[in-house]
Write a protein that holds these residues in place. Structure first.
Motif, PDB file in Angstrom:
ATOM      1  N   GLY A  16       0.323  -0.841  -0.048  1.00  0.00           N
ATOM      2  CA  GLY A  16       0.138  -0.256  -0.133  1.00  0.00           C
ATOM      3  C   GLY A  16       0.201   1.212  -0.002  1.00  0.00           C
ATOM      4  O   GLY A  16       1.719   0.716   0.020  1.00  0.00           O
ATOM      5  N   ALA A  20       0.369   4.702   5.338  1.00  0.00           N
ATOM      6  CA  ALA A  20      -0.969   3.920   5.274  1.00  0.00           C
ATOM      7  C   ALA A  20      -1.221   2.673   6.093  1.00  0.00           C
ATOM      8  O   ALA A  20      -3.053   2.212   6.727  1.00  0.00           O
ATOM      9  N   LYS A  22       0.599   0.457   7.272  1.00  0.00           N
ATOM     10  CA  LYS A  22       1.515  -1.099   6.906  1.00  0.00           C
ATOM     11  C   LYS A  22       1.729  -1.791   8.545  1.00  0.00           C
ATOM     12  O   LYS A  22       1.595  -2.971   8.724  1.00  0.00           O
ATOM     13  N   VAL A  96      -3.667  -4.997   0.214  1.00  0.00           N
ATOM     14  CA  VAL A  96      -3.898  -3.681  -0.790  1.00  0.00           C
ATOM     15  C   VAL A  96      -4.120  -2.684   0.562  1.00  0.00           C
ATOM     16  O   VAL A  96      -5.821  -2.738   1.085  1.00  0.00           O
ATOM     17  N   MET A  97      -2.743  -2.190   1.718  1.00  0.00           N
ATOM     18  CA  MET A  97      -3.982  -0.951   2.683  1.00  0.00           C
ATOM     19  C   MET A  97      -4.013   0.193   2.042  1.00  0.00           C
ATOM     20  O   MET A  97      -3.159   0.594   1.414  1.00  0.00           O
ATOM     21  N   ILE A  98      -4.713   0.808   2.606  1.00  0.00           N
ATOM     22  CA  ILE A  98      -5.091   2.403   1.984  1.00  0.00           C
ATOM     23  C   ILE A  98      -5.381   3.019   3.065  1.00  0.00           C
ATOM     24  O   ILE A  98      -6.640   2.505   4.113  1.00  0.00           O
ATOM     25  N   ALA A 109      -2.313   4.397  -4.591  1.00  0.00           N
ATOM     26  CA  ALA A 109      -2.621   3.018  -4.371  1.00  0.00           C
ATOM     27  C   ALA A 109      -3.236   2.128  -5.782  1.00  0.00           C
ATOM     28  O   ALA A 109      -2.941   0.632  -5.094  1.00  0.00           O
ATOM     29  N   VAL A 126      -8.296  -6.098  -0.571  1.00  0.00           N
ATOM     30  CA  VAL A 126      -8.067  -4.116  -0.171  1.00  0.00           C
ATOM     31  C   VAL A 126      -8.492  -4.115   1.481  1.00  0.00           C
ATOM     32  O   VAL A 126      -9.779  -3.983   1.496  1.00  0.00           O
TER      33      VAL A 126
END
Lengths: 185, 284
Positions: A16, A20, A22, A96-98, A109, A126
């Motif tokens: 990400g 974000a 992580k 996927v970190m946002i 992202a 996500v």
């Protein structure tokens, strides 16, 4: 006579944009202190936090005597993206970190998501982080913004809450399980 | 929950795309460099627009449209002080001075004019308030955003934005499975139809451009517009393309159409391993 048990390891990658969440995500669930390769931030434009990951974060969850799950966090800053492909090798899936409160990172992202999809067509999820903050964009809006396909889960997340992190990992594992069940070996 | 941000990071086109696809109701407040405006939406359709400094009262709108002279507008205001636009419209229609359709057409044109002006704003802030619809007494309309997005993008000139949004032209396109508005109801120009006719998971954007003799800016503008209007989606090409001649949509057979997304690969682990992981994480 001593018997040596072979231990199998599996890997999930947490990626990400910069800041974000992580590292925090991995720290929250890992049974060991996260092996973090963080450095103090020197660039003024990136000074929204004190430190950032420059190579990777590394967390571990022991499943049993024969199985260990490793969590790898990728560096979020663009200039360290050469690490991404290395970290993605052999991964079971990726998160996927946002940061749901920072629209300025959404485009990045999407780029990261596309890049990881191109490395390896493994299941992913996500995680819409910081959903506890008042300015967080709803997860379903982020699905549209990131152009996430209908079959992919977008899950609300608070990276410093253990139950929330567990839910993200479980949802990813359920997606992996669905794929395993759907396809013949 | 309000959506907030900067137009530099999240542009008008993207905002309209989000409002359209999420079928949002509420008001989008915009603060440009030195201008302000707000746009009102109901279930993803544009219903009203206001820009600071532009008189949005019905008599003013009709004057700008050439229906009334300034003198006539003054008389209307003198005769109907404090009346809402809806009340004024009712009087004008029942007196036979204007037809309802004409009133709606002029209001619609006024709203679209404001929206297209706002499209050029690329600096400032935005805030979307889902609970607010400040349109009491106003004449609202219902405008599908796909056409607004397409037209707004025809006016777009920011090369850098287009390059950021579409970094890779070696990507293919497919038609969206559930577009909110059917393609036949979208006003497309000749160039856009030419691109549409070659949309096929085997054709990369670059090939479509080459076949249609379009430069990068032209193809990026068209594809970005189609993407933001929710008409097409990006996918990886079905297989590496070798010739420079793309397959036209008309000649592509049904079996040539691959799955919508790149196929996910089955992980090289046994089911039992995944089940163990699930059990353990549940216990944590």
């Amino acid at each position: 006579m001593l018997h040596q048990t072979s231990v199998q390891t599996v890997k999930i990658v947490v990626t990400g944009p910069f800041s974000a969440g992580k590292t925090e995500f991995i720290q929250t669930i890992s049974e060991i202190d996260v092996v973090a390769t963080e450095r103090r931030i020197t660039r003024a434009s990136e000074r929204i936090k004190d430190q950032t990951t420059v190579a990777m974060d590394f967390g571990r969850i022991t499943i049993d005597d024969e199985l260990i799950l490793y969590l790898f966090g990728t560096p979020g800053q663009k200039r360290f993206d050469f690490m991404w492909e290395i970290l993605s090798e052999g991964m079971l899936g990726f998160v996927v970190m946002i940061d749901s409160t920072r629209p300025e990172t959404f485009r990045e992202a999407r780029r990261i998501l596309d890049t990881f999809r191109s490395y390896s067509p493994v299941p992913y999820i996500v995680a819409a982080n910081k959903q506890d903050l008042p300015d967080a964009w709803p997860a379903e809006d982020l699905r549209i913004v990131l152009r996430v396909e209908p079959g992919i889960k977008v899950v609300s997340c608070v990276a410093n809450e253990r139950e929330s992190v567990k839910e993200v990992l479980l949802e990813l594992l359920y997606s992996i399980l669905e794929l395993v069940d759907a396809e013949p070996v | 929950m309000a959506l907030k941000g900067k137009l530099e990071d999240f542009g008008i086109t993207q905002l309209l795309n989000l409002i359209n696809l999420a079928r949002k109701s509420g008001t989008l407040y915009l603060e440009g460099s030195d201008e302000e405006a707000y746009l009102c939406f109901r279930e993803g359709k544009l219903i009203y627009a206001v820009k600071a400094g532009v008189d949005d009262s019905l008599p003013a709108v009709l004057q700008r449209a050439g229906v009334f002279t300034p003198e006539q507008v003054r008389m209307i205001r003198d005769n109907m002080p404090g009346k809402s636009d809806q009340d004024i419209a009712r009087v004008l229609i029942t007196s036979g001075r204007l037809k309802q359709q004409a009133v709606l057409r002029h209001v619609r044109e006024h709203i679209l004019t404001l929206v297209y002006q706002v499209f050029s704003w690329n600096r400032g802030g935005f805030r979307f308030e889902p609970a607010e619809l400040p349109v009491q007494g106003k004449i609202t309309t219902s405008i599908a955003l796909e056409n607004v997005i397409m037209e707004g993008n025809r006016r777009l000139k920011e090369w850098e934005l287009l390059r950021d949004e579409l970094p890779d032209l070696n990507i293919a396109l497919k038609f969206a499975e559930r577009p909110t508005t059917p393609l036949r109801d979208i006003n497309l120009n000749v160039e856009e139809w030419r691109v549409i006719s070659f949309i096929n998971p085997r054709n990369t954007i670059l090939q479509i451009a080459q076949y249609n003799n379009m430069d990068e800016l032209q193809i990026r503008k068209i594809v970005y517009g189609l993407l933001q209007a929710g008409l097409v989606e990006m996918i990886r090409p079905a297989r590496p393309t070798v010739s420079g001649t793309p397959t036209s949509r008309a000649t592509a057979s049904a079996e040539e159409m691959p799955a919508t997304a790149p196929q996910m690969r089955r992980p090289a682990v046994k089911r039992g391993i995944i089940q163990k992981l699930i059990r353990r994480i549940r216990e944590l």
